[in-house]
Every structure is written in structure tokens, then in C-alpha cells.
Design a protein around this motif. Structure first.
Motif, PDB file in Angstrom:
ATOM      1  N   UNK A  61      42.120  46.808  18.940  1.00  0.00           N
ATOM      2  CA  UNK A  61      41.609  47.416  20.173  1.00  0.00           C
ATOM      3  C   UNK A  61      40.136  47.099  20.431  1.00  0.00           C
ATOM      4  N   UNK A  62      39.329  47.109  19.392  1.00  0.00           N
ATOM      5  CA  UNK A  62      37.879  46.929  19.587  1.00  0.00           C
ATOM      6  C   UNK A  62      37.432  45.504  19.247  1.00  0.00           C
ATOM      7  N   UNK A  63      37.756  45.055  18.035  1.00  0.00           N
ATOM      8  CA  UNK A  63      37.290  43.719  17.634  1.00  0.00           C
ATOM      9  C   UNK A  63      38.016  42.654  18.457  1.00  0.00           C
ATOM     10  N   UNK A  64      39.294  42.885  18.774  1.00  0.00           N
ATOM     11  CA  UNK A  64      40.036  41.936  19.621  1.00  0.00           C
ATOM     12  C   UNK A  64      39.376  41.768  20.985  1.00  0.00           C
ATOM     13  N   UNK A  65      38.952  42.884  21.583  1.00  0.00           N
ATOM     14  CA  UNK A  65      38.280  42.813  22.893  1.00  0.00           C
ATOM     15  C   UNK A  65      36.961  42.057  22.764  1.00  0.00           C
ATOM     16  N   UNK A 109      46.549  46.422  23.257  1.00  0.00           N
ATOM     17  CA  UNK A 109      46.160  47.560  22.435  1.00  0.00           C
ATOM     18  C   UNK A 109      47.343  48.152  21.702  1.00  0.00           C
ATOM     19  N   UNK A 110      47.042  48.841  20.601  1.00  0.00           N
ATOM     20  CA  UNK A 110      48.064  49.566  19.851  1.00  0.00           C
ATOM     21  C   UNK A 110      47.553  50.978  19.591  1.00  0.00           C
ATOM     22  N   UNK A 111      48.490  51.903  19.544  1.00  0.00           N
ATOM     23  CA  UNK A 111      48.082  53.273  19.222  1.00  0.00           C
ATOM     24  C   UNK A 111      48.514  53.638  17.821  1.00  0.00           C
ATOM     25  N   UNK A 112      49.629  53.060  17.404  1.00  0.00           N
ATOM     26  CA  UNK A 112      50.149  53.407  16.085  1.00  0.00           C
ATOM     27  C   UNK A 112      50.711  54.817  16.040  1.00  0.00           C
ATOM     28  N   UNK A 113      50.871  55.435  17.206  1.00  0.00           N
ATOM     29  CA  UNK A 113      51.457  56.779  17.233  1.00  0.00           C
ATOM     30  C   UNK A 113      50.428  57.848  16.895  1.00  0.00           C
ATOM     31  N   UNK A 132      53.841  54.579  25.150  1.00  0.00           N
ATOM     32  CA  UNK A 132      54.095  56.017  25.237  1.00  0.00           C
ATOM     33  C   UNK A 132      55.588  56.344  25.295  1.00  0.00           C
ATOM     34  N   UNK A 133      56.417  55.339  25.014  1.00  0.00           N
ATOM     35  CA  UNK A 133      57.876  55.528  25.127  1.00  0.00           C
ATOM     36  C   UNK A 133      58.358  56.710  24.278  1.00  0.00           C
ATOM     37  N   UNK A 134      57.846  56.813  23.051  1.00  0.00           N
ATOM     38  CA  UNK A 134      58.303  57.882  22.163  1.00  0.00           C
ATOM     39  C   UNK A 134      57.977  59.253  22.749  1.00  0.00           C
ATOM     40  N   UNK A 135      56.809  59.374  23.357  1.00  0.00           N
ATOM     41  CA  UNK A 135      56.399  60.653  23.963  1.00  0.00           C
ATOM     42  C   UNK A 135      57.343  61.012  25.114  1.00  0.00           C
ATOM     43  N   UNK A 152      41.284  57.016  19.152  1.00  0.00           N
ATOM     44  CA  UNK A 152      40.183  57.499  19.998  1.00  0.00           C
ATOM     45  C   UNK A 152      38.881  56.797  19.653  1.00  0.00           C
ATOM     46  N   UNK A 153      38.627  56.637  18.357  1.00  0.00           N
ATOM     47  CA  UNK A 153      37.390  55.975  17.937  1.00  0.00           C
ATOM     48  C   UNK A 153      37.356  54.542  18.458  1.00  0.00           C
ATOM     49  N   UNK A 154      38.502  53.875  18.423  1.00  0.00           N
ATOM     50  CA  UNK A 154      38.543  52.478  18.903  1.00  0.00           C
ATOM     51  C   UNK A 154      38.234  52.418  20.394  1.00  0.00           C
TER      52      UNK A 154
END
Ligand code: NAD
Ligand code: ADP
Length: 260
Positions: free
Chosen positions: A114-118, A90-94, A193-196, A156-158
């Protein structure tokens, strides 16, 4: 040793939750196929594998259907069966701007992975599980798929989509004794979450990390791996179509002001 003689595929196994899950599956006896688009990450995970574990590492973009098809064919050639699929890449893209400023391309990229890959992984793995009337699929969704907040678009939508895909796939596959469940992690310290974490630590705000969880702390990848492996194992033999929050109690609370 719940996975002796079982074959498991873990996507996003090159980091964080996927790495911890691949290592736990191997420690419990599984042959593990690790897929990630980061070869460096895969090598790092492989270096932590138990010496006697059977594991293979493959570079894969889960949103590329040809790549998914090729990998699954290779796994079936080599192992002849697939017992467990962990859809974790998955990716969040920040953080995203308000919906009025969203870019269509960002939505397509995040939903694509996140969605189509799954979905693509389930599409190509599940027929082999159906044929043997046996299999367990675990998707990594998120607490962000249960509720959202400013900055959540389109991640969130994904993840809401992943929870719904979990239900749909459980209905499609239940008659074949193939179970499909999801975990919904809260805040976990990983590459994503490294940046957070870096921001909090360098601004004297470390105590705030996980502060909205009732356990008053953030989670570790191993704590997600434990839940994923439970849902993938026969211990969860009567559980399907569910999305389990593994979030230190975060979604149990309205976080009302003045309540703590
Ligand atoms: P991470 O960035 O450490 O690991 C994600 C891995 O997935 C990386 O190795 C990355 O290279 C791989 N990946 C990304 N896109 C891919 C693609 N298209 N094809 C193949 N591999 C790909 O992050 P993580 O926190 O371990 O993330 C694992 C899952 O947990 C994700 O689905 C994420 O959305 C979810 N999650 C994480 C948190 C958290 O707080 N860390 C919270 C909720 C949900
Ligand atoms: P996040 O914001 O969720 O961390 P990133 O876009 O940084 O998402 O991607 C997570 C991981 O995937 C990183 O390790 C990065 O190197 C890798 N990655 C991101 N985009 C690509 C891409 N287009 N091709 C290959 N690897 C990528």
C-alpha cells in the motif's frame, strides 16, 4: 473527453475501484495501461473496455521495484509519455487483532504494497512527468488513513502513510507542474470488502452497510472513479497535495451515540 491523447497508468485495475477508474479514463479518451497482480482480473476489466479504446494489461506486483521499472520503461517505449498515474493497488488483509498480538510480517506485507508500492510507482513515473512539466498523480488512500479503530492495524497506518506521501510528493513535484492528490474512500463494495458485504447480507444486517455514512449508504466504485478522474484532470489544475474524502459524509461526523 478530458483525457484525449493522454496516457494513464492504473494499478489495481483488475477489480473494484481501479477497474471503474480504468474504464472511465478510457471512456474519456485516455490510452490506459492497466497493472495488477491478478491476470484474471485484468482480463475481466479489458472485456468491459470500449471497442475503440487503446489499452494494455500487464501483470505487476507494485511492491517489486524491478517489475515497476520494467513496466514504466515499456510504457515509455510504446507511448513516449505518461500523463496520469493512479496508484490504487492495495490489500487490507482483513481484520487485525489488537496491537499486542500484531505480527511484524503482516505490517511489512501491507506497508510494502500500500505505501512502498505507491512510492515506487511515483519514483519511476514522476521523472517522465517532470521532463514534460506536466502530469497528475492520484493515490487511493482511505478514510482509515484519517482515523482508525480496533482491527485497523496495519492497514490504517499504511493509508495514513499514503496521505503523507501525497503531501511530500506534491511538494517535491509541484515546481515541475506535476500535481499529486489522494482520494479517501469510505465503505465501497469491491473485492476487498466482499467478506463484509457477504457477512451482512447473510445475517440480515444489510441495512447496516454504510449506516455510519451521513448519506446512509455505502459507495459504488464508479463514485470513486468520478473523484479520481476529476483530480487527474485539468478540472483540478490548481489542486495539489490534498486528500479528498469520498465517503458519504462518514468523516464529517463524530458518530456520537444518540445523535441519530
Ligand atoms: P479490490 O480488492 O477489489 O481491488 C484491488 C486490486 O488491487 C485487486 O485487483 C488486486 O489484485 C490489486 N492488487 C493488490 N495488491 C497488488 C499488488 N501488490 N500489485 C498489483 N496489484 C495489486 O479492492 P478495492 O476496494 O477496489 O481497492 C482499491 C483501493 O481502494 C485500495 O487501495 C484500497 O485500500 C482502497 N480502499 C477501498 C475501500 C473499500 O471500501 N473498498 C475503502 C477505502 C480504501
Ligand atoms: P484483501 O484482504 O485486501 O482482499 P488479499 O490478500 O485477499 O487482500 O488480496 C487481494 C487480491 O490480491 C486477491 O485478488 C488475491 O488473489 C490477490 N493476491 C493476494 N496475495 C497475492 C500474492 N501473494 N500474489 C498474487 N496475488 C495475490
Amino acid at each position: 473527453m478530458r483525457f484525449t491523447e493522454r496516457v494513464a497508468i492504473v494499478t489495481g485495475a483488475g477489480s473494484g475501484i481501479g477497474r471503474a477508474t480504468a474504464l472511465r479514463l478510457a471512456r474519456e479518451g485516455a490510452s490506459v495501461i492497466m497493472a495488477d497482480w491478478s491476470e484474471e482480473g485484468l482480463q475481466e476489466t479489458a472485456s468491459h473496455m470500449p471497442a475503440d479504446a487503446t489499452h494494455i494489461e500487464r501483470k505487476l506486483d507494485v511492491s517489486d521495484e524491478d517489475g515497476v521499472r520494467t513496466l514504466i520503461a515499456e510504457v515509455m517505449d510504446q507511448f513516449g509519455q505518461i500523463d496520469v498515474l493512479v496508484n490504487n493497488a492495495g490489500i487490507s488483509g482483513g481484520s487485525y487483532p489488537p496491537v499486542t498480538e500484531n505480527e511484524k510480517g503482516d505490517w511489512e506485507k501491507i506497508l510494502g504494497v500500500n505505501l512502498i508500492g505507491a512510492m515506487l510507482m511515483i519514483k519511476h513515473v514522476a521523472p517522465h512527468m517532470q521532463a514534460r512539466q506536466q502530469g497528475a498523480i492520484v493515490n487511493t488512500a482511505s478514510v482509515a488513513g484519517i482515523r482508525s479503530g480496533a482491527g485497523g492495524n496495519p492497514y490504517s497506518a499504511s493509508k495514513a502513510g499514503v496521505i503523507n506521501l501525497t503531501q511530500t510528493a506534491a511538494c517535491d513535484l509541484g515546481g515541475f507542474n506535476v500535481r499529486v492528490n489522494a482520494v479517501c474512500p469510505g465503505l465501497v463494495e469491491t473485492g476487498m470488502t466482499k467478506a463484509v458485504f457477504d457477512y451482512a447480507r447473510s445475517n440480515d444486517k444489510e441495512h447496516k452497510l454504510g449506516g455510519r455514512c451521513e448519506l446512509r449508504r455505502y459507495g459504488k466504485p464508479e463514485e470513486l472513479a468520478a473523484a479520481i478522474c476529476f483530480l487527474a484532470s485539468d478540472d483540478a489544475s490548481y489542486i495539489t497535495g490534498q486528500a479528498l474524502p469520498v465517503d458519504g459524509g462518514n468523516t464529517a461526523s463524530l458518530n456520537l451515540p444518540g445523535m441519530k
